[in-house]
Design a protein around this motif. Structure first.
Motif, mmCIF file in Angstrom:
data_model
loop_
_atom_site.group_PDB
_atom_site.id
_atom_site.type_symbol
_atom_site.label_atom_id
_atom_site.label_comp_id
_atom_site.label_asym_id
_atom_site.label_seq_id
_atom_site.Cartn_x
_atom_site.Cartn_y
_atom_site.Cartn_z
ATOM 1 N N HIS A 163 0.781 -1.086 0.061
ATOM 2 C CA HIS A 163 -0.096 -0.190 0.050
ATOM 3 C C HIS A 163 0.873 1.147 0.083
ATOM 4 N N VAL A 164 2.000 1.287 0.761
ATOM 5 C CA VAL A 164 2.896 2.321 0.978
ATOM 6 C C VAL A 164 3.381 2.456 -0.479
ATOM 7 N N ALA A 176 0.984 3.839 -2.963
ATOM 8 C CA ALA A 176 0.386 5.270 -2.495
ATOM 9 C C ALA A 176 1.565 6.281 -3.109
ATOM 10 N N ARG A 177 2.721 5.970 -2.741
ATOM 11 C CA ARG A 177 3.904 6.749 -3.216
ATOM 12 C C ARG A 177 3.926 7.200 -4.603
ATOM 13 N N ASP A 204 -0.154 8.545 -5.385
ATOM 14 C CA ASP A 204 -0.965 9.403 -4.357
ATOM 15 C C ASP A 204 -2.582 9.057 -4.239
ATOM 16 N N VAL A 253 -3.527 7.047 -1.275
ATOM 17 C CA VAL A 253 -3.728 6.406 -0.021
ATOM 18 C C VAL A 253 -5.334 6.187 0.464
ATOM 19 N N HIS A 289 -6.656 6.619 7.114
ATOM 20 C CA HIS A 289 -5.401 6.499 6.514
ATOM 21 C C HIS A 289 -4.124 5.849 7.139
ATOM 22 N N TYR A 296 -2.186 3.520 5.355
ATOM 23 C CA TYR A 296 -1.728 2.290 4.317
ATOM 24 C C TYR A 296 -2.119 1.018 4.626
ATOM 25 N N TYR A 322 3.465 13.885 4.959
ATOM 26 C CA TYR A 322 3.052 12.789 5.192
ATOM 27 C C TYR A 322 1.501 12.695 4.655
ATOM 28 N N PRO A 323 0.877 12.080 4.061
ATOM 29 C CA PRO A 323 1.629 11.121 3.256
ATOM 30 C C PRO A 323 2.386 11.331 2.075
#
Length: 245
Positions: free
Chosen positions: A59-60, A63-64, A67, A69, A98, A100, A156-157
């Motif tokens: 997930h991290v 999401a990175r 975008d 999340v 939120h 992740y 963050y995030p």
């Protein structure tokens, strides 16, 4: 009455609040449990563990890059929904969504289809922005109308590409598609919620409780050791000490 709380952590930060609420419910003769993804859980608290560390890592990573999340962890969320099917809670209480670990689209759609009452305690502003958890430091108020070109991608995030416009529209559609009681721990946050797309939900303020047996006026030896006798002392504490804090 059976209450299921959903949060990132089990026994730290907002997780402690979720556990304390569950303990109080049980003491009052009700049924309660906590579904969480990271950290441990307090002793004797009924719980469900959401996913595993590899779900969080994936997930991290995604999401990175995108975008998005809150829009991964599909398998972990499907398993959580099966648990909810079995438990049949009367109320679902959100804390931080939120972190992740959960897919909010699957979660909200399930709740809408099953007409489960929801309480959503906001510990920050993520629920009504397109990306960030707090905008006060840079005085960004795009979220009142439409998030776009987010200036806090490195906060963050942390992400590499801006998807704040789509995130904003997705969250708006999801969080306004079901009736919720939105709880804020301060009037400051309640006032902002009333300016957001959550304005038509029921919004109430319930301040975070503290243990007055621990947090009370004292006169420790450190006052004398640091030559602070008869001086006013303002003590500020935060998990990470940054310019923003």
């Amino acid at each position: 009455m059976k209450v299921l709380q959903i949060n990132t952590f089990g026994n730290m930060s907002t997780g402690k609040i979720a556990c304390d609420i569950t303990k109080t419910l049980i003491e009052k003769g009700y049924d309660g449990s906590v579904a969480f993804a990271r950290n441990s859980i307090q002793k004797n608290i009924p719980y469900y563990k959401i996913g595993n560390k590899y779900d969080v890592y994936f997930h991290v990573l995604m999401a990175r890059i995108t975008d998005r999340v809150g829009f991964y962890s599909k398998n972990a969320t499907i398993k959580l929904l099966k648990y909810i099917d079995e438990e049949k809670p009367d109320i679902i209480h959100f804390h931080n969504l939120h972190g992740y670990y959960i897919n909010i689209e699957l979660l909200i759609n399930y709740i809408r289809q099953n007409e489960i009452p929801v309480v959503y305690t906001l510990h920050d502003c993520w629920s009504f922005t397109g990306h960030c958890c707090n905008f006060e430091f840079i005085k960004c108020y795009k979220w009142k109308k439409q998030c776009i070109n987010c200036p806090q991608l490195k906060e963050y995030p942390k992400v590499y590409f801006d998807n704040s416009k789509n995130n904003y529209e997705k969250k708006k559609n999801l969080f306004t598609s079901i009736p919720m009681t939105v709880v804020t721990p301060s009037i400051w946050l309640k006032n902002y919620v009333k300016e957001s797309f959550l304005r038509n939900q029921k919004v109430i303020t319930i301040r975070n409780g503290i243990d007055l047996n621990v947090f009370k006026p004292t006169y420790g030896t450190w006052v004398l050791e640091n030559n602070l006798k008869n001086k006013k002392i303002i003590l500020s504490v935060a998990g990470t000490w940054t310019k923003k804090k």
